[in-house]
Design a protein around this motif. Structure first.
Motif, PDB file in Angstrom:
ATOM      1  N   ALA A 103      -2.047  36.943  21.700  1.00 39.14           N
ATOM      2  CA  ALA A 103      -2.328  35.939  22.357  1.00 39.14           C
ATOM      3  C   ALA A 103      -1.849  33.951  22.687  1.00 39.14           C
ATOM      4  O   ALA A 103      -1.200  34.123  21.427  1.00 39.14           O
ATOM      5  N   PHE A 104      -1.580  33.602  23.667  1.00 33.63           N
ATOM      6  CA  PHE A 104      -1.178  32.380  24.239  1.00 33.63           C
ATOM      7  C   PHE A 104      -1.845  31.654  23.800  1.00 33.63           C
ATOM      8  O   PHE A 104      -3.279  31.163  24.392  1.00 33.63           O
ATOM      9  N   TYR A 105      -1.627  30.510  23.497  1.00 37.43           N
ATOM     10  CA  TYR A 105      -1.960  29.309  23.057  1.00 37.43           C
ATOM     11  C   TYR A 105      -1.500  28.278  23.253  1.00 37.43           C
ATOM     12  O   TYR A 105      -0.269  28.407  22.995  1.00 37.43           O
ATOM     13  N   VAL A 106      -1.835  27.072  24.073  1.00 36.86           N
ATOM     14  CA  VAL A 106      -1.272  24.938  23.620  1.00 36.86           C
ATOM     15  C   VAL A 106      -2.331  24.884  22.799  1.00 36.86           C
ATOM     16  O   VAL A 106      -3.741  24.602  23.227  1.00 36.86           O
ATOM     17  N   ILE A 107      -2.306  24.006  21.871  1.00 37.26           N
ATOM     18  CA  ILE A 107      -3.078  23.676  20.674  1.00 37.26           C
ATOM     19  C   ILE A 107      -2.375  22.155  20.479  1.00 37.26           C
ATOM     20  O   ILE A 107      -0.958  21.821  20.614  1.00 37.26           O
ATOM     21  N   SER A 108      -3.205  21.422  19.841  1.00 38.28           N
ATOM     22  CA  SER A 108      -2.564  20.126  19.530  1.00 38.28           C
ATOM     23  C   SER A 108      -3.846  19.985  17.770  1.00 38.28           C
ATOM     24  O   SER A 108      -3.955  20.677  17.725  1.00 38.28           O
ATOM     25  N   GLY A 109      -2.854  19.402  17.226  1.00 39.99           N
ATOM     26  CA  GLY A 109      -3.237  19.011  15.314  1.00 39.99           C
ATOM     27  C   GLY A 109      -2.899  17.973  15.070  1.00 39.99           C
ATOM     28  O   GLY A 109      -2.094  16.905  15.333  1.00 39.99           O
ATOM     29  N   TYR A 110      -2.992  18.556  13.739  1.00 41.20           N
ATOM     30  CA  TYR A 110      -2.477  17.097  12.644  1.00 41.20           C
ATOM     31  C   TYR A 110      -1.318  18.183  11.295  1.00 41.20           C
ATOM     32  O   TYR A 110      -1.583  19.644  11.398  1.00 41.20           O
ATOM     33  N   PHE A 111      -0.380  17.306  11.502  1.00 49.39           N
ATOM     34  CA  PHE A 111       0.362  17.857  10.053  1.00 49.39           C
ATOM     35  C   PHE A 111      -0.317  18.258   8.448  1.00 49.39           C
ATOM     36  O   PHE A 111      -0.775  16.865   8.640  1.00 49.39           O
ATOM     37  N   ASN A 112      -0.061  19.201   8.310  1.00 48.31           N
ATOM     38  CA  ASN A 112      -0.693  19.429   6.624  1.00 48.31           C
ATOM     39  C   ASN A 112       0.079  18.979   5.638  1.00 48.31           C
ATOM     40  O   ASN A 112       1.500  19.589   5.779  1.00 48.31           O
ATOM     41  N   VAL A 113       0.441  18.441   5.547  1.00 49.15           N
ATOM     42  CA  VAL A 113       1.837  17.638   3.815  1.00 49.15           C
ATOM     43  C   VAL A 113       0.380  18.086   2.641  1.00 49.15           C
ATOM     44  O   VAL A 113      -0.253  17.358   2.506  1.00 49.15           O
ATOM     45  N   THR A 114       1.692  19.430   1.781  1.00 48.64           N
ATOM     46  CA  THR A 114       1.213  19.625   0.269  1.00 48.64           C
ATOM     47  C   THR A 114       2.058  20.015  -0.542  1.00 48.64           C
ATOM     48  O   THR A 114       3.596  19.629  -0.113  1.00 48.64           O
ATOM     49  N   ALA A 115       2.238  18.215  -1.771  1.00 48.00           N
ATOM     50  CA  ALA A 115       3.249  18.408  -2.112  1.00 48.00           C
ATOM     51  C   ALA A 115       4.239  20.149  -2.171  1.00 48.00           C
ATOM     52  O   ALA A 115       2.931  21.042  -2.832  1.00 48.00           O
ATOM     53  N   GLY A 116       5.928  19.568  -2.437  1.00 51.64           N
ATOM     54  CA  GLY A 116       6.652  20.851  -2.846  1.00 51.64           C
ATOM     55  C   GLY A 116       6.019  22.408  -1.991  1.00 51.64           C
ATOM     56  O   GLY A 116       7.254  23.496  -1.998  1.00 51.64           O
ATOM     57  N   GLN A 117       5.497  21.990  -0.972  1.00 50.73           N
ATOM     58  CA  GLN A 117       5.699  23.191   0.307  1.00 50.73           C
ATOM     59  C   GLN A 117       6.278  21.838   2.040  1.00 50.73           C
ATOM     60  O   GLN A 117       5.633  20.937   1.964  1.00 50.73           O
ATOM     61  N   PRO A 118       6.624  22.852   2.168  1.00 47.66           N
ATOM     62  CA  PRO A 118       7.146  22.530   4.044  1.00 47.66           C
ATOM     63  C   PRO A 118       5.936  21.370   4.528  1.00 47.66           C
ATOM     64  O   PRO A 118       4.272  22.159   4.078  1.00 47.66           O
ATOM     65  N   THR A 119       5.682  20.572   5.543  1.00 48.08           N
ATOM     66  CA  THR A 119       4.991  20.390   6.258  1.00 48.08           C
ATOM     67  C   THR A 119       4.204  21.164   7.144  1.00 48.08           C
ATOM     68  O   THR A 119       5.671  22.057   8.076  1.00 48.08           O
ATOM     69  N   ARG A 120       2.899  21.595   7.350  1.00 50.03           N
ATOM     70  CA  ARG A 120       2.185  22.843   8.334  1.00 50.03           C
ATOM     71  C   ARG A 120       1.236  22.367   9.467  1.00 50.03           C
ATOM     72  O   ARG A 120       0.575  21.165   9.299  1.00 50.03           O
ATOM     73  N   MET A 121       1.274  22.689  11.017  1.00 46.11           N
ATOM     74  CA  MET A 121       1.471  22.462  11.877  1.00 46.11           C
ATOM     75  C   MET A 121      -0.660  22.820  11.279  1.00 46.11           C
ATOM     76  O   MET A 121      -0.756  23.974  11.027  1.00 46.11           O
ATOM     77  N   GLN A 122      -1.736  22.323  11.188  1.00 42.05           N
ATOM     78  CA  GLN A 122      -3.062  21.821  11.180  1.00 42.05           C
ATOM     79  C   GLN A 122      -3.882  22.247  12.799  1.00 42.05           C
ATOM     80  O   GLN A 122      -4.128  20.967  13.123  1.00 42.05           O
ATOM     81  N   ALA A 123      -4.793  22.960  13.357  1.00 41.44           N
ATOM     82  CA  ALA A 123      -5.652  22.816  14.262  1.00 41.44           C
ATOM     83  C   ALA A 123      -6.808  23.300  13.950  1.00 41.44           C
ATOM     84  O   ALA A 123      -6.873  24.549  12.659  1.00 41.44           O
ATOM     85  N   ASN A 124      -7.980  22.475  14.737  1.00 40.73           N
ATOM     86  CA  ASN A 124      -9.176  23.796  14.409  1.00 40.73           C
ATOM     87  C   ASN A 124      -9.936  23.129  16.000  1.00 40.73           C
ATOM     88  O   ASN A 124      -8.420  23.200  17.342  1.00 40.73           O
ATOM     89  N   SER A 125     -11.241  23.970  15.709  1.00 37.87           N
ATOM     90  CA  SER A 125     -12.097  24.201  17.422  1.00 37.87           C
ATOM     91  C   SER A 125     -11.598  23.630  18.664  1.00 37.87           C
ATOM     92  O   SER A 125     -11.625  23.629  19.866  1.00 37.87           O
ATOM     93  N   CYS A 126     -11.658  22.058  18.001  1.00 38.60           N
ATOM     94  CA  CYS A 126     -11.689  21.067  18.926  1.00 38.60           C
ATOM     95  C   CYS A 126     -10.233  21.225  19.826  1.00 38.60           C
ATOM     96  O   CYS A 126      -9.978  19.859  20.776  1.00 38.60           O
ATOM     97  N   GLU A 127      -9.412  21.336  19.243  1.00 38.15           N
ATOM     98  CA  GLU A 127      -8.160  21.045  19.746  1.00 38.15           C
ATOM     99  C   GLU A 127      -7.395  22.121  20.031  1.00 38.15           C
ATOM    100  O   GLU A 127      -6.249  22.220  20.749  1.00 38.15           O
ATOM    101  N   ILE A 128      -7.991  22.832  20.640  1.00 41.96           N
ATOM    102  CA  ILE A 128      -7.817  24.065  21.512  1.00 41.96           C
ATOM    103  C   ILE A 128      -7.747  23.867  22.971  1.00 41.96           C
ATOM    104  O   ILE A 128      -8.681  23.514  23.565  1.00 41.96           O
ATOM    105  N   GLN A 129      -6.500  23.722  23.938  1.00 39.94           N
ATOM    106  CA  GLN A 129      -6.473  22.937  24.729  1.00 39.94           C
ATOM    107  C   GLN A 129      -6.075  24.063  26.203  1.00 39.94           C
ATOM    108  O   GLN A 129      -7.190  23.736  27.022  1.00 39.94           O
ATOM    109  N   LEU A 130      -5.281  25.374  25.637  1.00 47.72           N
ATOM    110  CA  LEU A 130      -5.762  26.734  26.939  1.00 47.72           C
ATOM    111  C   LEU A 130      -6.054  27.745  25.569  1.00 47.72           C
ATOM    112  O   LEU A 130      -4.691  27.740  24.680  1.00 47.72           O
ATOM    113  N   ILE A 131      -6.148  28.465  26.031  1.00 45.90           N
ATOM    114  CA  ILE A 131      -6.174  30.415  25.417  1.00 45.90           C
ATOM    115  C   ILE A 131      -5.155  31.110  26.798  1.00 45.90           C
ATOM    116  O   ILE A 131      -5.890  30.976  28.157  1.00 45.90           O
TER     117      ILE A 131
END
Length: 146
Positions: free
Chosen positions: A95-123
């Motif tokens: 499926a295709f999505y448009v989402i917004s969210g926040y960056f998850n920063v964990t030491a020693g790992q690449p920064t990842r995109m993180q989203a929750n159900s409130c941040e779904i713009q389009l499915i």
């Protein structure tokens, strides 16, 4: 009698607490404008569990907005897993999505995109780049609409 009423109230309180934990307090365009990122993507798998998170492999199709960040992993999106009471998303493979969210920063790992159900713009079953019109954000972290 009193015992069963008390039990029913406890069960009801648990249901209300569980449902209210995913209550979205703002309109989607507000989340879009206040977030670290907003993207169009296609989900490539059914997700895998990594600790408290469920991680989905994605194809990033378009970055609508993002705050500057280094070492960003654009091939994965994190969301809350099934074992935590946060507002996780069960993304649908292919499926295709448009989402917004926040960056998850964990030491020693690449920064990842993180989203929750409130941040779904389009499915969508189709590529949203052709039809989705993002909201106009007044500033980096503000919405200009009413």
């Amino acid at each position: 009698m009193y015992r069963s009423v008390g039990l029913a109230l406890l069960v009801l309180a648990g249901v209300i607490d569980s449902a209210s934990s995913c209550l979205c307090m703002e309109r989607p365009e507000i989340y879009f404008c206040k977030s670290d990122f907003a993207v169009a993507l296609k989900v490539k798998d059914s997700g895998t569990v990594e600790g408290l998170y469920k991680v989905y492999r994605v194809d990033l199709l378009r970055m609508y907005r993002a705050v500057p960040f280094e070492n960003l992993d654009t091939d994965r999106v994190l969301t809350a897993g099934d074992t935590v009471p946060w507002c996780g998303v069960d993304f649908i493979k292919d499926a295709f999505y448009v989402i917004s969210g926040y960056f998850n920063v964990t030491a020693g790992q690449p920064t990842r995109m993180q989203a929750n159900s409130c941040e779904i713009q389009l499915i969508s079953p189709n590529d949203p780049r052709l039809t989705y019109i993002p909201p106009e954000c007044e500033t980096q972290n503000g919405y200009s609409g009413g």
